[in-house]
Write a protein that holds these residues in place. Sequence first.
Motif, PDB file in Angstrom:
ATOM      1  N   PRO A   1      60.013  40.172  36.899  1.00 12.26           N
ATOM      2  CA  PRO A   1      59.894  40.227  38.369  1.00 12.26           C
ATOM      3  C   PRO A   1      59.121  38.994  38.837  1.00 12.26           C
TER       4      PRO A   1
ATOM      5  N   LEU B   1      56.087  42.244  30.552  1.00 17.00           N
ATOM      6  CA  LEU B   1      55.253  41.282  29.833  1.00 17.00           C
ATOM      7  C   LEU B   1      55.994  39.953  29.678  1.00 17.00           C
ATOM      8  N   ALA B   2      55.523  38.927  30.359  1.00 15.53           N
ATOM      9  CA  ALA B   2      56.198  37.625  30.280  1.00 15.53           C
ATOM     10  C   ALA B   2      56.133  37.118  28.844  1.00 15.53           C
TER      11      ALA B   2
ATOM     12  N   ASP C   1      47.298  40.842  25.836  1.00 13.79           N
ATOM     13  CA  ASP C   1      46.729  42.149  25.467  1.00 13.79           C
ATOM     14  C   ASP C   1      47.777  43.098  24.891  1.00 13.79           C
TER      15      ASP C   1
ATOM     16  N   LYS D   1      48.444  42.261  30.522  1.00 12.61           N
ATOM     17  CA  LYS D   1      48.744  40.842  30.323  1.00 12.61           C
ATOM     18  C   LYS D   1      49.397  40.676  28.952  1.00 12.61           C
TER      19      LYS D   1
ATOM     20  N   ALA E   1      47.190  46.767  22.949  1.00  9.40           N
ATOM     21  CA  ALA E   1      47.620  47.920  23.749  1.00  9.40           C
ATOM     22  C   ALA E   1      48.739  48.704  23.053  1.00  9.40           C
TER      23      ALA E   1
ATOM     24  N   SER F   1      47.827  44.073  39.373  1.00  9.09           N
ATOM     25  CA  SER F   1      48.615  43.842  40.586  1.00  9.09           C
ATOM     26  C   SER F   1      50.081  44.226  40.407  1.00  9.09           C
ATOM     27  N   MET F   2      50.666  43.956  39.227  1.00  8.84           N
ATOM     28  CA  MET F   2      52.080  44.310  39.036  1.00  8.84           C
ATOM     29  C   MET F   2      52.235  45.835  39.028  1.00  8.84           C
ATOM     30  N   ALA F   3      51.342  46.519  38.315  1.00  6.64           N
ATOM     31  CA  ALA F   3      51.403  47.987  38.270  1.00  6.64           C
ATOM     32  C   ALA F   3      51.307  48.547  39.689  1.00  6.64           C
TER      33      ALA F   3
ATOM     34  N   GLY G   1      48.298  49.826  32.227  1.00  7.36           N
ATOM     35  CA  GLY G   1      47.847  48.653  32.967  1.00  7.36           C
ATOM     36  C   GLY G   1      47.816  49.039  34.439  1.00  7.36           C
ATOM     37  N   ALA G   2      46.730  48.666  35.122  1.00 12.33           N
ATOM     38  CA  ALA G   2      46.592  49.061  36.528  1.00 12.33           C
ATOM     39  C   ALA G   2      46.272  47.852  37.399  1.00 12.33           C
TER      40      ALA G   2
ATOM     41  N   ASN H   1      42.556  49.352  30.608  1.00 13.08           N
ATOM     42  CA  ASN H   1      41.778  49.158  29.392  1.00 13.08           C
ATOM     43  C   ASN H   1      40.421  49.833  29.499  1.00 13.08           C
ATOM     44  N   ALA H   2      39.626  49.434  30.508  1.00  7.91           N
ATOM     45  CA  ALA H   2      38.269  49.979  30.614  1.00  7.91           C
ATOM     46  C   ALA H   2      37.714  49.979  32.033  1.00  7.91           C
ATOM     47  N   ASN H   3      38.411  49.336  32.971  1.00 10.11           N
ATOM     48  CA  ASN H   3      37.870  49.177  34.319  1.00 10.11           C
ATOM     49  C   ASN H   3      38.055  50.482  35.127  1.00 10.11           C
TER      50      ASN H   3
ATOM     51  N   THR I   1      55.966  37.574  41.861  1.00 10.01           N
ATOM     52  CA  THR I   1      54.790  38.043  42.597  1.00 10.01           C
ATOM     53  C   THR I   1      55.142  38.691  43.945  1.00 10.01           C
TER      54      THR I   1
HETATM   55  N1  NAP Z   1      51.566  39.300  38.744  1.00  7.60           N
HETATM   56  C1  NAP Z   1      52.779  38.763  38.762  1.00  7.60           C
HETATM   57  O1  NAP Z   1      53.207  38.148  39.739  1.00  7.60           O
HETATM   58  C2  NAP Z   1      53.699  38.921  37.582  1.00  7.60           C
HETATM   59  C3  NAP Z   1      55.023  38.408  37.636  1.00  7.60           C
HETATM   60  C4  NAP Z   1      55.874  38.622  36.546  1.00  7.60           C
HETATM   61  C5  NAP Z   1      55.406  39.311  35.441  1.00  7.60           C
HETATM   62  N2  NAP Z   1      54.131  39.772  35.422  1.00  7.60           N
HETATM   63  C6  NAP Z   1      53.652  40.456  34.235  1.00  7.60           C
HETATM   64  O2  NAP Z   1      52.978  41.640  34.618  1.00  7.60           O
HETATM   65  C7  NAP Z   1      51.981  41.931  33.657  1.00  7.60           C
HETATM   66  C8  NAP Z   1      50.718  42.360  34.377  1.00  7.60           C
HETATM   67  O3  NAP Z   1      50.288  41.301  35.207  1.00  7.60           O
HETATM   68  P1  NAP Z   1      49.203  41.564  36.341  1.00  7.60           P
HETATM   69  O4  NAP Z   1      49.175  40.347  37.187  1.00  7.60           O
HETATM   70  O5  NAP Z   1      49.419  42.899  36.976  1.00  7.60           O
HETATM   71  O6  NAP Z   1      47.858  41.625  35.431  1.00  7.60           O
HETATM   72  P2  NAP Z   1      46.409  42.151  35.834  1.00  7.60           P
HETATM   73  O7  NAP Z   1      46.294  42.307  37.302  1.00  7.60           O
HETATM   74  O8  NAP Z   1      45.431  41.292  35.094  1.00  7.60           O
HETATM   75  O9  NAP Z   1      46.363  43.629  35.185  1.00  7.60           O
HETATM   76  C9  NAP Z   1      46.373  43.825  33.813  1.00  7.60           C
HETATM   77  C10 NAP Z   1      46.059  45.292  33.559  1.00  7.60           C
HETATM   78  O10 NAP Z   1      46.245  45.559  32.164  1.00  7.60           O
HETATM   79  C11 NAP Z   1      45.166  46.389  31.736  1.00  7.60           C
HETATM   80  N3  NAP Z   1      44.990  46.308  30.276  1.00  7.60           N
HETATM   81  C12 NAP Z   1      44.545  45.286  29.532  1.00  7.60           C
HETATM   82  N4  NAP Z   1      44.486  45.647  28.234  1.00  7.60           N
HETATM   83  C13 NAP Z   1      44.908  46.931  28.165  1.00  7.60           C
HETATM   84  C14 NAP Z   1      45.037  47.878  27.129  1.00  7.60           C
HETATM   85  N5  NAP Z   1      44.726  47.551  25.857  1.00  7.60           N
HETATM   86  N6  NAP Z   1      45.492  49.109  27.421  1.00  7.60           N
HETATM   87  C15 NAP Z   1      45.793  49.442  28.693  1.00  7.60           C
HETATM   88  N7  NAP Z   1      45.674  48.602  29.730  1.00  7.60           N
HETATM   89  C16 NAP Z   1      45.239  47.355  29.476  1.00  7.60           C
HETATM   90  C17 NAP Z   1      43.979  45.858  32.504  1.00  7.60           C
HETATM   91  O11 NAP Z   1      42.935  46.815  32.440  1.00  7.60           O
HETATM   92  P3  NAP Z   1      41.380  46.409  32.690  1.00  7.60           P
HETATM   93  O12 NAP Z   1      41.309  45.984  34.106  1.00  7.60           O
HETATM   94  O13 NAP Z   1      40.664  47.672  32.392  1.00  7.60           O
HETATM   95  O14 NAP Z   1      41.104  45.298  31.724  1.00  7.60           O
HETATM   96  C18 NAP Z   1      44.619  45.702  33.881  1.00  7.60           C
HETATM   97  O15 NAP Z   1      44.660  46.932  34.543  1.00  7.60           O
HETATM   98  C19 NAP Z   1      51.801  40.674  32.802  1.00  7.60           C
HETATM   99  O16 NAP Z   1      52.300  40.927  31.507  1.00  7.60           O
HETATM  100  C20 NAP Z   1      52.634  39.620  33.477  1.00  7.60           C
HETATM  101  O17 NAP Z   1      53.303  38.801  32.518  1.00  7.60           O
HETATM  102  C21 NAP Z   1      53.266  39.591  36.467  1.00  7.60           C
END
Ligand code: NAP
Length: 279
Positions: A120, A97-98, A75, A72, A79, A11-13, A8-9, A36-38, A122
């Motif tokens: 964690p 993963l929440a 997914d 997410k 994944a 915002s959290m990554a 996963g790449a 995934n594919a982006n 945001t």
């Molecule tokens: N953001 C927050 O504040 C926060 C807080 C607490 C917990 N979290 C947790 O952090 C996780 C990620 O959140 P985020 O906000 O960083 O999400 P995001 O920005 O939507 O990023 C999701 C990433 O997952 C990739 N992905 C989707 N399906 C995949 C697969 N089959 N194999 C590999 N990569 C895959 C996507 O790739 P593509 O772009 O190619 O589709 C994208 O790079 C979530 O589970 C969330 O519950 C986030």
Amino acid sequence: MQKIAIVGAGSMAEAFISGILEKELIDRKNVWVTNNANQERLSQVQERYGIQATYDLNALFDGAEIVMLAMKPKDAGTAIDYIGGHLTESMLIVSVLAGVSMDTIEALAEKPLAIARAMPNTSAAVGKSATAIAVNERVTDHQIETARKLFESVGLTSFVEEDQLDAVTGLSGSGPAYIYYLIEAMENSAAEIGLEKQMAKQLIVQTLIGAAEMVKNSAKPPEQLRREVTSPGGTTEAGVRVLEEHGVKQAFVSCIKAATAQSRRLGAALSSKLTVEKR
Ligand SMILES: NC(=O)c1ccc[n+]([C@@H]2O[C@H](COP(=O)([O-])OP(=O)(O)OC[C@H]3O[C@@H](n4cnc5c(N)ncnc54)[C@H](OP(=O)(O)O)[C@@H]3O)[C@@H](O)[C@H]2O)c1
């Protein structure tokens, strides 16, 4: 740290990549990421941080000490099914993963795994997350330290039991949004009392930071700090009385309880959906 593979790449990554590189926990050549594919986004992250990006699972996982699941929750099934064959019991699987339980991750991977599951928030994006981490019984002491360092690179950490993660989600996971809501209200009031928007924003933000620092650094509980700045017949008393009349404190308690209950409901539904899809 030897090598981390981040799945996963988003915002959290990116918050973690930035945090671990800034804290020099790992050499950038040992930070591997996929999505995934982006491809455009993957290249962007690769170039921005000088790390390794790949869709080749052998290259991604070969020699990885830590695997971070950062897609997410919806997914996670696809994944983990796709990468499961590359996961081993000696790796530390770090999940943000929440709502996805450690049992569900093992069920999706069809094997026992050493898992650190974290919530964690945001503010990880600015290195100020409040993160709670739960680990399963397969995680070694060394891996607990690794998980601690990893999450400390984006803020403050505490260890909890897994069943407390819903409460953590309700309190600090969703917490930044409650504070944004408060800021919105203070900004609206500033407009109504005739203060210029930008200047008011600065005053509000500094007031929040200052109050948070006071609570953090003082031995006095917040209620005492509040009483000490509330003189009888004064301005603060007039303001706080209105908050009390509107039941604002109780509203915050109800808000956090509702978020906690929703986290529990969503987690249960998600875990059973992912497990059913797997069968
Ligand atoms: N953001 C927050 O504040 C926060 C807080 C607490 C917990 N979290 C947790 O952090 C996780 C990620 O959140 P985020 O906000 O960083 O999400 P995001 O920005 O939507 O990023 C999701 C990433 O997952 C990739 N992905 C989707 N399906 C995949 C697969 N089959 N194999 C590999 N990569 C895959 C996507 O790739 P593509 O772009 O190619 O589709 C994208 O790079 C979530 O589970 C969330 O519950 C986030």
